[in-house]
Motif scaffolding. Structure first.
Motif, mmCIF file in Angstrom:
data_model
loop_
_atom_site.group_PDB
_atom_site.id
_atom_site.type_symbol
_atom_site.label_atom_id
_atom_site.label_comp_id
_atom_site.label_asym_id
_atom_site.label_seq_id
_atom_site.Cartn_x
_atom_site.Cartn_y
_atom_site.Cartn_z
ATOM 1 N N CYS A 227 0.842 -1.194 0.000
ATOM 2 C CA CYS A 227 0.000 0.000 0.000
ATOM 3 C C CYS A 227 0.876 1.242 0.000
ATOM 4 N N ILE A 228 0.484 2.205 -0.843
ATOM 5 C CA ILE A 228 1.274 3.445 -0.918
ATOM 6 C C ILE A 228 0.335 4.624 -0.683
ATOM 7 N N PHE A 229 0.508 5.292 0.439
ATOM 8 C CA PHE A 229 -0.289 6.473 0.766
ATOM 9 C C PHE A 229 0.610 7.674 0.449
ATOM 10 N N THR A 230 0.137 8.564 -0.428
ATOM 11 C CA THR A 230 0.995 9.679 -0.853
ATOM 12 C C THR A 230 0.363 11.022 -0.522
ATOM 13 N N ILE A 231 1.166 11.920 0.042
ATOM 14 C CA ILE A 231 0.713 13.282 0.338
ATOM 15 C C ILE A 231 1.400 14.203 -0.685
ATOM 16 N N HIS A 232 0.617 14.936 -1.475
ATOM 17 C CA HIS A 232 1.175 15.850 -2.485
ATOM 18 C C HIS A 232 1.015 17.276 -1.977
ATOM 19 N N ILE A 233 2.106 18.043 -1.961
ATOM 20 C CA ILE A 233 2.023 19.427 -1.467
ATOM 21 C C ILE A 233 2.546 20.363 -2.544
ATOM 22 N N SER A 234 1.808 21.443 -2.832
ATOM 23 C CA SER A 234 2.390 22.474 -3.704
ATOM 24 C C SER A 234 2.285 23.807 -2.974
ATOM 25 N N SER A 235 3.336 24.614 -3.122
ATOM 26 C CA SER A 235 3.339 25.882 -2.383
ATOM 27 C C SER A 235 3.809 27.005 -3.291
ATOM 28 N N LYS A 236 3.307 28.217 -2.992
ATOM 29 C CA LYS A 236 3.688 29.374 -3.808
ATOM 30 C C LYS A 236 3.649 30.620 -2.930
ATOM 31 N N GLU A 237 4.676 31.442 -3.078
ATOM 32 C CA GLU A 237 4.655 32.713 -2.343
ATOM 33 C C GLU A 237 3.751 33.665 -3.094
ATOM 34 N N PRO A 238 2.946 34.483 -2.407
ATOM 35 C CA PRO A 238 2.043 35.400 -3.107
ATOM 36 C C PRO A 238 2.851 36.307 -4.044
ATOM 37 N N GLY A 239 2.380 36.423 -5.318
ATOM 38 C CA GLY A 239 3.047 37.307 -6.281
ATOM 39 C C GLY A 239 4.237 36.672 -6.976
ATOM 40 N N SER A 240 4.727 35.530 -6.462
ATOM 41 C CA SER A 240 5.895 34.908 -7.105
ATOM 42 C C SER A 240 5.420 33.982 -8.223
ATOM 43 N N ALA A 241 6.281 33.808 -9.243
ATOM 44 C CA ALA A 241 5.893 32.935 -10.363
ATOM 45 C C ALA A 241 6.388 31.503 -10.130
ATOM 46 N N THR A 242 7.088 31.268 -9.019
ATOM 47 C CA THR A 242 7.648 29.928 -8.768
ATOM 48 C C THR A 242 6.708 29.079 -7.935
ATOM 49 N N ILE A 243 6.491 27.859 -8.408
ATOM 50 C CA ILE A 243 5.665 26.916 -7.642
ATOM 51 C C ILE A 243 6.589 25.789 -7.196
ATOM 52 N N ARG A 244 6.448 25.377 -5.947
ATOM 53 C CA ARG A 244 7.200 24.210 -5.472
ATOM 54 C C ARG A 244 6.228 23.063 -5.292
ATOM 55 N N ARG A 245 6.586 21.905 -5.854
ATOM 56 C CA ARG A 245 5.712 20.737 -5.681
ATOM 57 C C ARG A 245 6.545 19.623 -5.067
ATOM 58 N N LYS A 247 6.194 15.485 -2.974
ATOM 59 C CA LYS A 247 5.281 14.411 -2.569
ATOM 60 C C LYS A 247 5.975 13.538 -1.537
ATOM 61 N N LEU A 248 5.177 12.984 -0.647
ATOM 62 C CA LEU A 248 5.711 12.099 0.383
ATOM 63 C C LEU A 248 4.993 10.765 0.270
ATOM 64 N N HIS A 249 5.747 9.706 -0.079
ATOM 65 C CA HIS A 249 5.164 8.352 -0.141
ATOM 66 C C HIS A 249 5.341 7.684 1.212
ATOM 67 N N LEU A 250 4.263 7.114 1.745
ATOM 68 C CA LEU A 250 4.384 6.294 2.957
ATOM 69 C C LEU A 250 3.961 4.881 2.549
ATOM 70 N N VAL A 251 4.920 3.952 2.567
ATOM 71 C CA VAL A 251 4.702 2.652 1.935
ATOM 72 C C VAL A 251 4.711 1.520 2.945
ATOM 73 N N ASP A 252 3.651 0.705 2.898
ATOM 74 C CA ASP A 252 3.575 -0.491 3.728
ATOM 75 C C ASP A 252 3.707 -1.673 2.772
ATOM 76 N N LEU A 253 4.899 -2.294 2.740
ATOM 77 C CA LEU A 253 5.127 -3.387 1.789
ATOM 78 C C LEU A 253 4.480 -4.675 2.271
ATOM 79 N N ALA A 254 4.288 -5.609 1.331
ATOM 80 C CA ALA A 254 3.738 -6.913 1.704
ATOM 81 C C ALA A 254 4.775 -7.684 2.506
#
Length: 793
Positions: A227-245, A247-254
């Motif tokens: 099972c792979i539970f993933t958290i995706h985060i994107s952030s941007k400073e107001p007025g800036s043209a740069t976006i940061r993306r 992801k954090l995978h939390l994996v429970d293997l068999a």
């Protein structure tokens, strides 16, 4: 973008033994500064079974080892918190738990259901992340989560909002897509937005519920799927043209246990195979990454390694937690888990800050910047800046350029100030002036040439005369062809059939080739491979009619020859001879094969006699008696058989010799007929040309028409003489007794006498084909006219 290079961090966690389990013996040593080491002691009674060399103690190093008493919050703080911090700043992160079923993977990743303090890494990470986002008001954040289950190499979306699943198969199937940059995209995996911790935890709960419902009592999915539970985060400073993306995978293997241990069959065995397969591929990827020289990493082999591609050896901060159940029964599995963990610890990842530009914002910013620069320029120059130059400015520039070009001083410069628009205009203007002067130069040149032309006029007239003669000759050809076409249209179908028969002649050549190759294969024949090569080259050297003259006959002449040939009585003789030759070739081939059989038989009989001698000699040694000197009836019988075979051989050999002479003769006849046919054609062709001139006296008489193609005739004479002298006859090797075991004469003439085939055979079927041919000649004529026209200029 900043880059962090570090190896994958590996932790271990020891599960407390259950009530009925016999505790194993191990010790944890935390003395070293940065690493902890775990020593596992194998009891004597176990060392005989599965562990190699009866070793008793094994040592493994980890970043940190959590012993049985370690609490969930301590595990979170040490393992997950540093990764979560990186994810918030724009790096990718992965945490995966590896170990056998029942060693505490799910407890570590998801947590226990009884107490709040038993929450695992996923819920704690969600809390931590949303807590941080709330505190940080300098950026705008958006968060999404996805939950993927991989079972038997198929992906399923656990967060499907549309319906509650009753079976795993009801969930939407997730497939892998790869873009040209080798980035992995998961099709059908839903991304659910979570604006706060509560929403995120609800989604986690929904996924876990879907997973639990899909489990049947017989099939505990948690141990059988990844099972792979993933958290995706994107952030941007107001007025800036740069976006940061990030992801954090939390994996429970068999469960990582080997199939043999589980003792299952049927459906469960299939599952176990798949799990072991995908974990096996995970191990392969890990091994490949740990080896320095490996260029290919087999990520594509399984779905899980594809999804985790970035996490292993890629752009990611990765952490692994090995869960161990160190009771006596599971010591072997624990050792293999530790070994795997040591390999993972060797892998280096390069985490890069994931920043990208927002194009819309970018455009807005650039427009603003341009306006500011324009204002600044206007301020410095004191003039409002527009994109076009005014009329006055243009006139002024023209004058400047003119004076610059007329000035003979090498140091003179063209100064228009620091204005790109003016500089560009000057360049364009100068270019136009240059082109203009080139054109006027050309006019002068052409005048000069026309003066020269008068002197060359006489030479031109001479050339013109030659061209006219050539043109006249082509006209004659076209007229002859037109006359022929009129006669030919009715016979067209019939002619086509004839031509096809003619092309069959080429097969004769191929057959003679095949005879040679068969003979050369029999080990005893004298016709060796080398001779085969010599023969094939001699075939190409034959002065074939078509090869010799094809280049020298004009197209019209060739056409006429084709038509003439098939009306001629000689061509019927050629056809008959071809068929006869064919029969003789086949006969010769058969005889050759029979001769080989007979010779093999004689050799076989000789072998038997030798065998007999050896047997009797051996007999004499073992029991010496006078018998040795008496006649052997078996040997006598074999000898008479040999004599008979030799007689057969002799008669066949003589017949083959006769055949070869006949074949040579036929080939010579055919060649003679061909040469005669060609001569007749040349006579006819010249007569046609003369007739034409008498019919149309207004045509310019061409000196060439009466003899048409002297070179053509020369080549055919060469054909008739050289082809006879070229053949060298070697008398057949008369050896009917087969002493040398050779039947084939060294006589290349058999091979070389194949009928030459004309290379151009253009069938004149119906009108369209005929008209097309005439057009071709007319086109050739136009070319000549054009040449004539050019020389007149």
């Amino acid at each position: 973008a900043a880059m962090v290079k570090e190896t994958i961090r590996v932790y271990a966690r020891v599960k407390p033994p259950g009530r009925r389990q016999q505790a194993g013996i191990y010790s944890v040593d935390d003395d070293e500064k940065s690493l902890s080491s775990l020593e596992i002691i194998v009891p004597h009674d176990l060392a005989d079974g599965f562990v190699n060399n009866k070793r008793e103690s094994y040592k493994f190093k980890f970043q940190k080892i959590f012993d049985q008493e370690a609490k969930q919050d301590v595990v979170f703080d040490s393992i997950a918190k540093p990764v979560a911090e990186c994810v918030l700043t724009g790096y990718n992160g992965t945490i995966f738990a590896y170990g056998q079923t029942g060693s505490g993977k799910t407890f570590t990743i998801t947590g226990g259901a009884e107490r709040y303090s038993d929450r695992g890494i996923i819920p704690r990470t969600l809390s931590y992340i949303f807590d941080q986002l709330r505190k940080d008001s300098s950026k705008v954040y958006t968060t999404h989560v996805s939950y993927l289950e991989i079972y038997n190499e198929c992906g399923y979306d656990l967060l499907d909002p549309r319906h509650e699943a009753s079976r795993l198969e009801d969930l939407p199937k997730v497939t892998i897509m790869e873009d040209p940059d080798q980035n992995i995209h998961l099709k059908n995996l839903s991304l659910q937005q979570a604006t706060n911790e509560e929403e995120a935890l609800n989604l986690l709960f929904l996924g876990d519920t879907n997973r639990m419902i899909a489990e049947t009592p017989m099939n505990q999915a948690s141990t059988r799927s990844h099972c792979i539970f993933t958290i995706h985060i994107s952030s941007k400073e107001p007025g800036s043209a740069t976006i940061r993306r990030s992801k954090l995978h939390l994996v429970d293997l068999a469960g990582s246990e080997r199939v043999a241990k589980t003792g299952v069959g049927g459906h469960l065995l299939t599952e176990a195979k798949y799990i072991n397969l995908s974990l096996h591929y995970l191990e392969q990827v890990i091994i490949a990454l740990a080896e320095k020289k490996r260029s290919h990493i087999p990520y594509r082999n399984s779905m899980m390694t594809s999804v985790l591609r970035d996490s292993l050896g890629g752009n990611c901060m990765t952490t692994m937690i090995a869960t161990l159940s160190l009771d006596k029964r599971n010591i072997d599995e624990s050792l293999s888990t530790c070994r795997f963990a040591q390999r993972v610890a060797l892998i280096k990842n390069e985490a890069v800050l994931n920043e990208e530009m927002d194009p819309k914002l970018m455009i807005v910013q650039l427009k603003k910047e341009i306006q500011e620069l324009k204002d600044e320029l206007a301020l410095v120059t004191g003039k409002e800046r527009t994109s076009e130059l005014s009329q006055d400015e243009l006139l002024q520039l023209d004058e400047l350029i003119e004076t610059f070009l007329e000035d003979n001083d090498p140091d003179s410069t063209l100064d228009v100030g620091a204005d790109m628009r003016k500089i560009k205009y000057c360049f364009v203007h100068v270019k136009q002036l240059m082109n203009h002067s080139k054109i006027s130069d050309k006019k002068l040149l052409s005048q000069h040439i026309s003066e020269e032309k008068d002197t060359n006029k006489e030479a031109g007239e001479e050339e013109l005369k030659k061209l006219k003669e050539l043109l006249q000759q082509r006209d004659n050809e076209i007229n002859i062809l037109v006359n022929m076409l009129k006669k030919e249209k009715k016979k067209a179908q019939d002619a086509l059939f004839q031509l096809n028969a003619a092309s069959a002649g080429s097969t004769v050549l191929e057959q003679s080739h095949s005879i040679n190759s068969e003979e050369s294969q029999s080990p005893s024949s004298c016709f060796s491979l080398k001779e085969a090569k010599d023969f094939s080259s001699s075939v190409h050297r034959l002065p074939f009619l078509s090869r010799q003259t094809g280049g020298k006959m004009s197209l019209g002449c060739q056409e006429a020859f084709e038509v003439f040939k098939r009306d001629h009585a000689d061509s019927i003789t050629i056809e008959d001879n071809k068929q006869l030759l064919n029969q003789r070739f086949t006969e010769a081939k058969c005889l050759g094969e029979k001769l080989n059989e007979v010779r093999n038989k004689i050799n076989h009989l000789k072998g038997e006699i030798n065998q007999r001698h050896i047997q009797r000699a051996a007999l004499a040694i073992s029991s010496p008696s006078e018998e040795l000197y008496t006649l052997d009836p078996v040997e006598e019988k074999l000898r008479t058989e040999i004599e008979e075979e030799k007689k057969r051989y002799k008669t066949m050999f003589n017949r083959l010799k006769g055949l070869k002479v006949e074949i040579e003769h036929l080939q010579l006849l055919m060649e003679k007929v061909k040469v005669k046919l060609q001569k007749d054609f040349e006579v006819w062709w010249s007569e046609e040309s003369i007739n034409l001139q008498q019919e149309n006296p207004e045509m310019v008489s061409s000196p060439n028409t009466t003899t048409v193609y002297p070179r053509f005739i020369k080549s055919s004479q060469h054909l008739s003489t050289s082809s006879f002298s070229e053949t060298t006859r070697v008398s057949p090797n008369e050896d009917p007794a087969g002493k040398n075991n050779s039947i084939t004469s060294n006589n290349p003439t058999l091979k070389t006498r194949t009928p030459p085939i004309s290379s151009t055979s253009i069938p004149l079927t119906g009108d369209s084909q005929a008209d097309a041919d005439i057009l071709a000649f007319i086109k050739a004529r136009q070319n000549i006219l054009q040449k004539k026209g050019k020389s007149c200029q």
